[in-house]
Design an enzyme around this catalytic site. Sequence first.
Site, PDB file in Angstrom:
ATOM      1  N   HIS A  28       0.845  -1.211   0.000  1.00 45.78           N
ATOM      2  CA  HIS A  28       0.000   0.000   0.000  1.00 45.78           C
ATOM      3  C   HIS A  28       0.874   1.254   0.000  1.00 45.78           C
ATOM      4  O   HIS A  28       0.613   2.207  -0.736  1.00 45.78           O
ATOM      5  CB  HIS A  28      -0.862   0.056   1.273  1.00 45.78           C
ATOM      6  CG  HIS A  28      -1.933  -0.971   1.373  1.00 45.78           C
ATOM      7  ND1 HIS A  28      -2.062  -1.796   2.457  1.00 45.78           N
ATOM      8  CD2 HIS A  28      -2.949  -1.286   0.531  1.00 45.78           C
ATOM      9  CE1 HIS A  28      -3.113  -2.578   2.291  1.00 45.78           C
ATOM     10  NE2 HIS A  28      -3.665  -2.300   1.129  1.00 45.78           N
ATOM     11  N   LYS A  52     -18.006  -6.487   7.950  1.00 44.01           N
ATOM     12  CA  LYS A  52     -16.763  -7.283   7.892  1.00 44.01           C
ATOM     13  C   LYS A  52     -15.863  -6.896   9.068  1.00 44.01           C
ATOM     14  O   LYS A  52     -15.348  -5.767   9.113  1.00 44.01           O
ATOM     15  CB  LYS A  52     -16.063  -6.976   6.561  1.00 44.01           C
ATOM     16  CG  LYS A  52     -15.011  -7.980   6.160  1.00 44.01           C
ATOM     17  CD  LYS A  52     -14.567  -7.704   4.726  1.00 44.01           C
ATOM     18  CE  LYS A  52     -13.107  -8.042   4.527  1.00 44.01           C
ATOM     19  NZ  LYS A  52     -12.570  -7.484   3.286  1.00 44.01           N
ATOM     20  N   ARG A 101      -1.184  -5.337  -8.673  1.00 40.90           N
ATOM     21  CA  ARG A 101      -0.057  -6.210  -8.327  1.00 40.90           C
ATOM     22  C   ARG A 101       0.235  -7.197  -9.437  1.00 40.90           C
ATOM     23  O   ARG A 101       1.388  -7.539  -9.691  1.00 40.90           O
ATOM     24  CB  ARG A 101      -0.376  -6.983  -7.038  1.00 40.90           C
ATOM     25  CG  ARG A 101      -0.368  -6.130  -5.806  1.00 40.90           C
ATOM     26  CD  ARG A 101      -0.949  -6.865  -4.645  1.00 40.90           C
ATOM     27  NE  ARG A 101      -2.354  -7.155  -4.872  1.00 40.90           N
ATOM     28  CZ  ARG A 101      -3.212  -7.529  -3.943  1.00 40.90           C
ATOM     29  NH1 ARG A 101      -2.793  -7.701  -2.711  1.00 40.90           N
ATOM     30  NH2 ARG A 101      -4.468  -7.743  -4.226  1.00 40.90           N
ATOM     31  N   SER A 138      -2.856  -7.678   2.598  1.00 42.34           N
ATOM     32  CA  SER A 138      -3.084  -7.624   4.050  1.00 42.34           C
ATOM     33  C   SER A 138      -3.549  -8.974   4.584  1.00 42.34           C
ATOM     34  O   SER A 138      -3.122  -9.404   5.660  1.00 42.34           O
ATOM     35  CB  SER A 138      -4.144  -6.567   4.379  1.00 42.34           C
ATOM     36  OG  SER A 138      -3.706  -5.295   4.011  1.00 42.34           O
TER      37      SER A 138
HETATM   38  O1  PNS Z   1      -8.657  -2.938   0.235  1.00 39.39           O
HETATM   39  P1  PNS Z   1      -9.895  -3.439  -0.452  1.00 39.39           P
HETATM   40  O2  PNS Z   1     -10.794  -4.131   0.534  1.00 39.39           O
HETATM   41  O3  PNS Z   1      -9.566  -4.294  -1.645  1.00 39.39           O
HETATM   42  O4  PNS Z   1     -10.668  -2.142  -1.002  1.00 39.39           O
HETATM   43  C1  PNS Z   1     -11.862  -2.254  -1.726  1.00 39.39           C
HETATM   44  C2  PNS Z   1     -12.538  -0.883  -1.872  1.00 39.39           C
HETATM   45  C3  PNS Z   1     -12.750  -0.238  -0.528  1.00 39.39           C
HETATM   46  C4  PNS Z   1     -11.656   0.022  -2.702  1.00 39.39           C
HETATM   47  C5  PNS Z   1     -13.881  -1.097  -2.611  1.00 39.39           C
HETATM   48  O5  PNS Z   1     -14.577  -2.139  -1.996  1.00 39.39           O
HETATM   49  C6  PNS Z   1     -14.775   0.130  -2.621  1.00 39.39           C
HETATM   50  O6  PNS Z   1     -14.523   1.062  -3.363  1.00 39.39           O
HETATM   51  N1  PNS Z   1     -15.811   0.132  -1.745  1.00 39.39           N
HETATM   52  C7  PNS Z   1     -16.692   1.252  -1.553  1.00 39.39           C
HETATM   53  C8  PNS Z   1     -18.123   0.914  -1.968  1.00 39.39           C
HETATM   54  C9  PNS Z   1     -18.303   1.143  -3.468  1.00 39.39           C
HETATM   55  O7  PNS Z   1     -18.126   2.226  -3.976  1.00 39.39           O
HETATM   56  N2  PNS Z   1     -18.657   0.043  -4.170  1.00 39.39           N
HETATM   57  C10 PNS Z   1     -18.790   0.046  -5.606  1.00 39.39           C
HETATM   58  C11 PNS Z   1     -17.487  -0.326  -6.261  1.00 39.39           C
HETATM   59  S1  PNS Z   1     -17.594  -0.275  -8.025  1.00 39.39           S
END
Ligand code: PNS
Length: 169
Positions: A28, A52, A101, A138
Amino acid sequence: MARPRFGTVADMTKVVCPGSFDPVTNGHLDIIFRASRLFDEVVVAVLVNESKKGLFTLDERLELLAETTADLPNVTYTSFQGLLVDFCADNGIGAIAKGLRAVSDFDYELQMAHMNATIADVDTVFIPTTPAYSFVASSLVKEVAKGGGDVSALVPPAVLKRLDAAFGR
Ligand code: PNS
């Protein structure tokens, strides 16, 4: 003939690096650092996900981000709930910066990028992860740390300390 003017990276002065950051890893930080060189302002935004349960609380994740990005003056951090595109609109953020990645990340990231561009006209900029961190996630870091494996090369010292404490060492 005059060309239509499309946005340039320089126009997108403020970007968001969204994620769960449970906890922040060197992978990150690599992306946050590199975004901080490309854009004027980087907002690291931690998703509040009530459904979660993570290893670290939201406050702990934010504390670790504060500590580990303190040397980057154009990086701030906060949390958000709901849709990322709404967070962008509310905060005058022009683009989303995401790390890639490996090809395996690309399918889902592209799907999200298309969705966000469709529902709110917010673009996503992909930054390839430094190869040394291409396998760092993570979830894997937590699994290895829980089992007593050495993750000192994968997370900053502040996170290592918290992982040790979380797993009773
Ligand atoms: O670290 P992560 O868990 O892979 O991050 C995922 C994240 C937070 C970037 C993604 O789940 C997100 O943008 N969530 C916010 C809700 C949202 O906008 N959902 C629609 C995505 S197209």
